[in-house]
Design a protein around this motif. Structure first.
Motif, PDB file in Angstrom:
ATOM      1  N   GLU A   1     -32.060 -24.836   5.539  1.00 46.47           N
ATOM      2  CA  GLU A   1     -32.869 -25.727   6.365  1.00 46.47           C
ATOM      3  C   GLU A   1     -32.873 -25.234   7.805  1.00 46.47           C
ATOM      4  O   GLU A   1     -31.888 -24.667   8.286  1.00 46.47           O
ATOM      5  CB  GLU A   1     -32.313 -27.153   6.304  1.00 46.47           C
ATOM      6  CG  GLU A   1     -32.241 -27.744   4.903  1.00 46.47           C
ATOM      7  CD  GLU A   1     -33.609 -28.079   4.327  1.00 46.47           C
ATOM      8  OE1 GLU A   1     -34.605 -27.953   5.064  1.00 46.47           O
ATOM      9  OE2 GLU A   1     -33.676 -28.464   3.159  1.00 46.47           O
ATOM     10  N   LEU A   2     -33.977 -25.458   8.482  1.00 45.40           N
ATOM     11  CA  LEU A   2     -34.095 -25.021   9.872  1.00 45.40           C
ATOM     12  C   LEU A   2     -33.117 -25.792  10.745  1.00 45.40           C
ATOM     13  O   LEU A   2     -32.992 -27.016  10.640  1.00 45.40           O
ATOM     14  CB  LEU A   2     -35.522 -25.233  10.365  1.00 45.40           C
ATOM     15  CG  LEU A   2     -36.578 -24.350   9.685  1.00 45.40           C
ATOM     16  CD1 LEU A   2     -37.972 -24.752  10.140  1.00 45.40           C
ATOM     17  CD2 LEU A   2     -36.320 -22.888   9.969  1.00 45.40           C
ATOM     18  N   SER A   3     -32.427 -25.074  11.606  1.00 48.46           N
ATOM     19  CA  SER A   3     -31.440 -25.680  12.497  1.00 48.46           C
ATOM     20  C   SER A   3     -31.560 -25.033  13.867  1.00 48.46           C
ATOM     21  O   SER A   3     -30.713 -24.256  14.297  1.00 48.46           O
ATOM     22  CB  SER A   3     -30.029 -25.498  11.923  1.00 48.46           C
ATOM     23  OG  SER A   3     -29.067 -26.104  12.739  1.00 48.46           O
ATOM     24  N   LEU A   4     -32.647 -25.354  14.544  1.00 46.19           N
ATOM     25  CA  LEU A   4     -32.949 -24.782  15.846  1.00 46.19           C
ATOM     26  C   LEU A   4     -33.176 -25.900  16.862  1.00 46.19           C
ATOM     27  O   LEU A   4     -33.361 -27.059  16.503  1.00 46.19           O
ATOM     28  CB  LEU A   4     -34.202 -23.905  15.758  1.00 46.19           C
ATOM     29  CG  LEU A   4     -34.110 -22.681  14.836  1.00 46.19           C
ATOM     30  CD1 LEU A   4     -35.505 -22.110  14.567  1.00 46.19           C
ATOM     31  CD2 LEU A   4     -33.213 -21.613  15.448  1.00 46.19           C
ATOM     32  N   PHE A   5     -33.189 -25.523  18.146  1.00 45.91           N
ATOM     33  CA  PHE A   5     -33.472 -26.473  19.215  1.00 45.91           C
ATOM     34  C   PHE A   5     -34.971 -26.390  19.531  1.00 45.91           C
ATOM     35  O   PHE A   5     -35.425 -25.474  20.224  1.00 45.91           O
ATOM     36  CB  PHE A   5     -32.633 -26.167  20.451  1.00 45.91           C
ATOM     37  CG  PHE A   5     -31.151 -26.281  20.205  1.00 45.91           C
ATOM     38  CD1 PHE A   5     -30.540 -27.524  20.159  1.00 45.91           C
ATOM     39  CD2 PHE A   5     -30.380 -25.148  19.998  1.00 45.91           C
ATOM     40  CE1 PHE A   5     -29.177 -27.641  19.920  1.00 45.91           C
ATOM     41  CE2 PHE A   5     -29.014 -25.248  19.756  1.00 45.91           C
ATOM     42  CZ  PHE A   5     -28.413 -26.501  19.714  1.00 45.91           C
ATOM     43  N   ALA A   6     -35.713 -27.351  18.991  1.00 41.87           N
ATOM     44  CA  ALA A   6     -37.176 -27.277  19.043  1.00 41.87           C
ATOM     45  C   ALA A   6     -37.725 -27.298  20.461  1.00 41.87           C
ATOM     46  O   ALA A   6     -38.784 -26.718  20.731  1.00 41.87           O
ATOM     47  CB  ALA A   6     -37.783 -28.425  18.235  1.00 41.87           C
TER      48      ALA A   6
ATOM     49  N   ASN B   1     -43.389 -24.804  18.749  1.00 40.07           N
ATOM     50  CA  ASN B   1     -44.778 -24.332  18.696  1.00 40.07           C
ATOM     51  C   ASN B   1     -44.971 -23.075  17.846  1.00 40.07           C
ATOM     52  O   ASN B   1     -46.093 -22.579  17.744  1.00 40.07           O
ATOM     53  CB  ASN B   1     -45.291 -24.069  20.117  1.00 40.07           C
ATOM     54  CG  ASN B   1     -45.365 -25.331  20.946  1.00 40.07           C
ATOM     55  OD1 ASN B   1     -45.572 -26.427  20.411  1.00 40.07           O
ATOM     56  ND2 ASN B   1     -45.189 -25.204  22.252  1.00 40.07           N
ATOM     57  N   ILE B   2     -43.902 -22.544  17.245  1.00 38.80           N
ATOM     58  CA  ILE B   2     -44.056 -21.357  16.415  1.00 38.80           C
ATOM     59  C   ILE B   2     -44.014 -21.762  14.948  1.00 38.80           C
ATOM     60  O   ILE B   2     -43.578 -22.857  14.598  1.00 38.80           O
ATOM     61  CB  ILE B   2     -42.992 -20.279  16.722  1.00 38.80           C
ATOM     62  CG1 ILE B   2     -41.596 -20.725  16.270  1.00 38.80           C
ATOM     63  CG2 ILE B   2     -42.988 -19.962  18.213  1.00 38.80           C
ATOM     64  CD1 ILE B   2     -40.537 -19.647  16.453  1.00 38.80           C
ATOM     65  N   SER B   3     -44.481 -20.881  14.065  1.00 37.45           N
ATOM     66  CA  SER B   3     -44.606 -21.215  12.655  1.00 37.45           C
ATOM     67  C   SER B   3     -43.237 -21.382  11.997  1.00 37.45           C
ATOM     68  O   SER B   3     -42.225 -20.871  12.481  1.00 37.45           O
ATOM     69  CB  SER B   3     -45.394 -20.125  11.920  1.00 37.45           C
ATOM     70  OG  SER B   3     -44.620 -18.941  11.833  1.00 37.45           O
ATOM     71  N   VAL B   4     -43.229 -22.079  10.863  1.00 40.91           N
ATOM     72  CA  VAL B   4     -41.992 -22.274  10.107  1.00 40.91           C
ATOM     73  C   VAL B   4     -41.386 -20.936   9.667  1.00 40.91           C
ATOM     74  O   VAL B   4     -40.176 -20.720   9.816  1.00 40.91           O
ATOM     75  CB  VAL B   4     -42.240 -23.200   8.892  1.00 40.91           C
ATOM     76  CG1 VAL B   4     -41.038 -23.196   7.941  1.00 40.91           C
ATOM     77  CG2 VAL B   4     -42.514 -24.620   9.369  1.00 40.91           C
ATOM     78  N   PRO B   5     -42.167 -19.993   9.137  1.00 41.41           N
ATOM     79  CA  PRO B   5     -41.578 -18.699   8.772  1.00 41.41           C
ATOM     80  C   PRO B   5     -40.966 -17.967   9.958  1.00 41.41           C
ATOM     81  O   PRO B   5     -39.903 -17.348   9.825  1.00 41.41           O
ATOM     82  CB  PRO B   5     -42.769 -17.918   8.189  1.00 41.41           C
ATOM     83  CG  PRO B   5     -43.689 -18.975   7.701  1.00 41.41           C
ATOM     84  CD  PRO B   5     -43.564 -20.085   8.686  1.00 41.41           C
ATOM     85  N   ASP B   6     -41.618 -18.039  11.119  1.00 42.39           N
ATOM     86  CA  ASP B   6     -41.041 -17.393  12.299  1.00 42.39           C
ATOM     87  C   ASP B   6     -39.749 -18.088  12.722  1.00 42.39           C
ATOM     88  O   ASP B   6     -38.812 -17.435  13.208  1.00 42.39           O
ATOM     89  CB  ASP B   6     -42.051 -17.394  13.458  1.00 42.39           C
ATOM     90  CG  ASP B   6     -43.071 -16.272  13.342  1.00 42.39           C
ATOM     91  OD1 ASP B   6     -42.760 -15.266  12.687  1.00 42.39           O
ATOM     92  OD2 ASP B   6     -44.179 -16.404  13.887  1.00 42.39           O
ATOM     93  N   GLN B   7     -39.679 -19.391  12.521  1.00 46.67           N
ATOM     94  CA  GLN B   7     -38.428 -20.099  12.809  1.00 46.67           C
ATOM     95  C   GLN B   7     -37.319 -19.641  11.860  1.00 46.67           C
ATOM     96  O   GLN B   7     -36.169 -19.478  12.264  1.00 46.67           O
ATOM     97  CB  GLN B   7     -38.637 -21.606  12.677  1.00 46.67           C
ATOM     98  CG  GLN B   7     -39.504 -22.211  13.775  1.00 46.67           C
ATOM     99  CD  GLN B   7     -39.645 -23.712  13.644  1.00 46.67           C
ATOM    100  OE1 GLN B   7     -38.689 -24.405  13.335  1.00 46.67           O
ATOM    101  NE2 GLN B   7     -40.847 -24.232  13.887  1.00 46.67           N
ATOM    102  N   GLN B   8     -37.671 -19.421  10.596  1.00 47.94           N
ATOM    103  CA  GLN B   8     -36.660 -18.974   9.640  1.00 47.94           C
ATOM    104  C   GLN B   8     -36.170 -17.563   9.981  1.00 47.94           C
ATOM    105  O   GLN B   8     -34.969 -17.272   9.934  1.00 47.94           O
ATOM    106  CB  GLN B   8     -37.228 -19.001   8.220  1.00 47.94           C
ATOM    107  CG  GLN B   8     -36.164 -18.878   7.147  1.00 47.94           C
ATOM    108  CD  GLN B   8     -36.474 -19.713   5.921  1.00 47.94           C
ATOM    109  OE1 GLN B   8     -37.555 -20.250   5.797  1.00 47.94           O
ATOM    110  NE2 GLN B   8     -35.519 -19.815   5.024  1.00 47.94           N
ATOM    111  N   LEU B   9     -37.085 -16.689  10.354  1.00 50.54           N
ATOM    112  CA  LEU B   9     -36.698 -15.350  10.786  1.00 50.54           C
ATOM    113  C   LEU B   9     -35.855 -15.404  12.062  1.00 50.54           C
ATOM    114  O   LEU B   9     -34.914 -14.616  12.231  1.00 50.54           O
ATOM    115  CB  LEU B   9     -37.952 -14.504  11.019  1.00 50.54           C
ATOM    116  CG  LEU B   9     -38.696 -14.043   9.762  1.00 50.54           C
ATOM    117  CD1 LEU B   9     -40.078 -13.517  10.138  1.00 50.54           C
ATOM    118  CD2 LEU B   9     -37.916 -12.978   9.025  1.00 50.54           C
ATOM    119  N   LEU B  10     -36.186 -16.346  12.946  1.00 53.73           N
ATOM    120  CA  LEU B  10     -35.434 -16.498  14.190  1.00 53.73           C
ATOM    121  C   LEU B  10     -33.975 -16.872  13.901  1.00 53.73           C
ATOM    122  O   LEU B  10     -33.058 -16.385  14.556  1.00 53.73           O
ATOM    123  CB  LEU B  10     -36.097 -17.554  15.074  1.00 53.73           C
ATOM    124  CG  LEU B  10     -35.440 -17.828  16.430  1.00 53.73           C
ATOM    125  CD1 LEU B  10     -35.452 -16.579  17.303  1.00 53.73           C
ATOM    126  CD2 LEU B  10     -36.161 -18.979  17.144  1.00 53.73           C
TER     127      LEU B  10
END
Length: 495
Positions: free
Chosen positions: A83-88, A135-144
């Motif tokens: 699951e995504l765990s970033l600071f949006a 503001n970036i795509s879900v796949p880019d968030q996963q790569l991040l």
């Protein structure tokens, strides 16, 4: 000597043994695949080896040293969750680099962004260092998330939990290149995935867990996909409902989309009939999810119209969509699908108030009966409906979301990546659920990045590239080659 080793590791919870007697050896410079169905004990094992939970019995050693005596060894392990765990609300560069800068560090924003560019290029992340993560795509968030883990200079073990669940084949290839580079540098990689083709492509060693028990371990070169499935499921797996062809109604379309345009897509037109499963294929950024979110009302349309049962559909209003019988099931269960701090009963109960409301409030008995019925109908595996939904496996969370949705009797159901991060057995169960819903006359839109999934489930498939439709295929004439050609933007194809 293994870089990471567990010795008879186990974890008990009140009334439940989540993991028992797991002894695993992870070699430096190798990819160790951790395989098992949802609920097999993989997440429990990961929590123990990353130090976020303590074992009930057994031990863990890193570089031959016991972690109980040397707690600081856990800093050598980096973990990328499914699951995504970033600071949006923070920038890409801040998410990428600040976690390993220390709390007291004074950081130049320009220097931070300059350093971040190298990681963005290496991982193929299509974003600027200054972009806000939201503001970036879900796949880019996963790569991040993966890139962020690799900025840990102390890392010797990298654990990737379903790292490719939102990625296209091109992005998967980028991730695999990074993994192979890490292997060459002597890093040990623990790779968790339900995509068996990827497992055999990238993996060296494997361990299978089932019902909290370690079932099998060895070299992937000495087994095959059928052997792995047998070890995970306890027998040969046949896709439930795979013999059922979708039953398409010959009646009038339930949904008409005419020349719909938005910021990320242009001139989209299609029809959906009752009882049809209409698949949408495309690369990340093709605009598929954005089209569906606009139809449902999450996003605003620039132009075009939507018609449901012959009536104009109000765009930009999700409440009207739900009341009108349309539901959208997001690919992000954690953020958009569940209330993670509430129980299964509460998660389902909030959506069925019309069935449980009484003059004095919610009828608790009626609510329990309804939730228990949904649990039985959709085979949600849990010992009690009072269990917090976040403690259920991803597949059981997804079945709960579907069951909750169907209790409101929708006419149109939009599935966005419904089997993301779900094991092969639960996938087959969800395919069977979709086919049954279609047989009952529900119109279904299936957005999926897996071409084989679309071929297995859909009556028609629409391909998109760069915000436009580039092909429409009937189930009889569709093929993986033709669909892939269309999603890469070759000459438009239609059956």
């Amino acid at each position: 000597m293994p870089l990471l080793e567990t010795h008879n590791l186990g974890r008990d919870f009140p009334g439940v043994r989540a993991l028992h007697d797991a002894s695993i050896k992870v070699r430096a410079g190798a990819v160790h695949v951790l395989a098992g169905e949802n609920g097999a004990g993989k997440s429990t094992l990961v929590k123990l080896v990353t130090g976020t939970d303590s074992p009930t019995f057994g031990s863990i050693s890193i570089n031959g040293q016991d972690t109980e005596k040397h707690v600081d060894l856990f800093k050598l392990i980096a973990y990328v969750p499914q699951e995504l765990s970033l600071f949006a609300h923070m920038s890409v560069a801040e998410n990428l680099l600040l976690p390993f800068r220390g709390h007291s560090a004074i950081v130049s924003q320009s220097a931070l962004e300059k350093e971040a560019r190298g990681y963005l290029e290496k991982f193929g992340i299509e974003a600027s260092p200054a972009d806000l993560v939201r503001n970036i795509s879900v796949p880019d968030q996963q790569l991040l998330q993966i890139a962020r883990a690799c900025t840990n200079k102390d890392m010797q073990v990298l654990i990737l939990d379903e790292p490719t669940s939102s990625l296209t084949p091109i992005e998967v290839a980028r991730v695999f290149k990074v993994v192979r580079d890490l292997k060459a540098d002597g890093i040990a990689v623990v790779f968790i995935s339900h995509k068996l083709d990827e497992v055999f492509d990238i993996g060296d060693d494997y361990t299978v867990l089932r019902n909290g028990e370690m079932i099998e371990t060895g070299r992937l070169a000495e087994t095959d996909a059928d052997g792995l499935i047998r070890a995970m499921s306890g027998g040969d797996l046949k896709e439930r409902g795979s013999e059922m062809a979708p039953d398409v109604s010959q009646g009038e379309p339930i949904l008409r989309v005419e020349n719909l345009s938005g910021p990320m897509f242009h001139d989209i037109s299609f029809e959906l009939k009752p009882g049809e499963i209409l698949g949408f294929a495309g690369l990340v950024g093709a605009g598929r999810s954005e089209v569906m979110q606009t139809i449902f009302g999450f996003r605003k349309a620039i132009s075009g119209a939507v018609n449901v049962h012959g009536e104009d559909w109000p765009l930009g209003n999700t409440t009207a969509s739900v009341r009108g019988g349309m539901l959208y099931l997001s690919e992000e269960r954690k953020h958009h699908g569940i209330f993670s701090h509430l129980s299964l009963r509460e998660n389902v109960g909030l959506s069925i108030l019309d069935l449980t409301r009484s003059p004095l409030g919610i009828n608790a008995r009626a609510e329990r009966q309804q939730v228990e019925q949904i649990r039985a109908d959709y085979e949600i595996q849990t010992d009690t409906i009072e269990k917090r939904i976040s403690l259920l496996s991803g597949g059981n969370q997804q079945k709960a979301i579907i069951g909750r949705a169907m209790a409101t009797r929708p006419r149109i159901l939009i599935f966005d990546e419904p089997t993301k991060g779900i094991d092969v057995r639960t996938k087959s169960e969800i395919y069977a659920i979709m086919r049954k819903l279609a047989a009952d006359g529900v119109g279904i839109v299936l957005v999926s990045s897996e071409v084989e999934e679309l071929l297995a489930c859909s009556t028609r498939i629409i391909a998109m590239h760069s915000g436009r439709i580039t092909g429409t295929f009937s189930a009889e004439d569709a093929s993986a080659d033709r669909i892939v050609s269309a999603i890469f933007g070759s000459e438009e194809q239609n059956d």
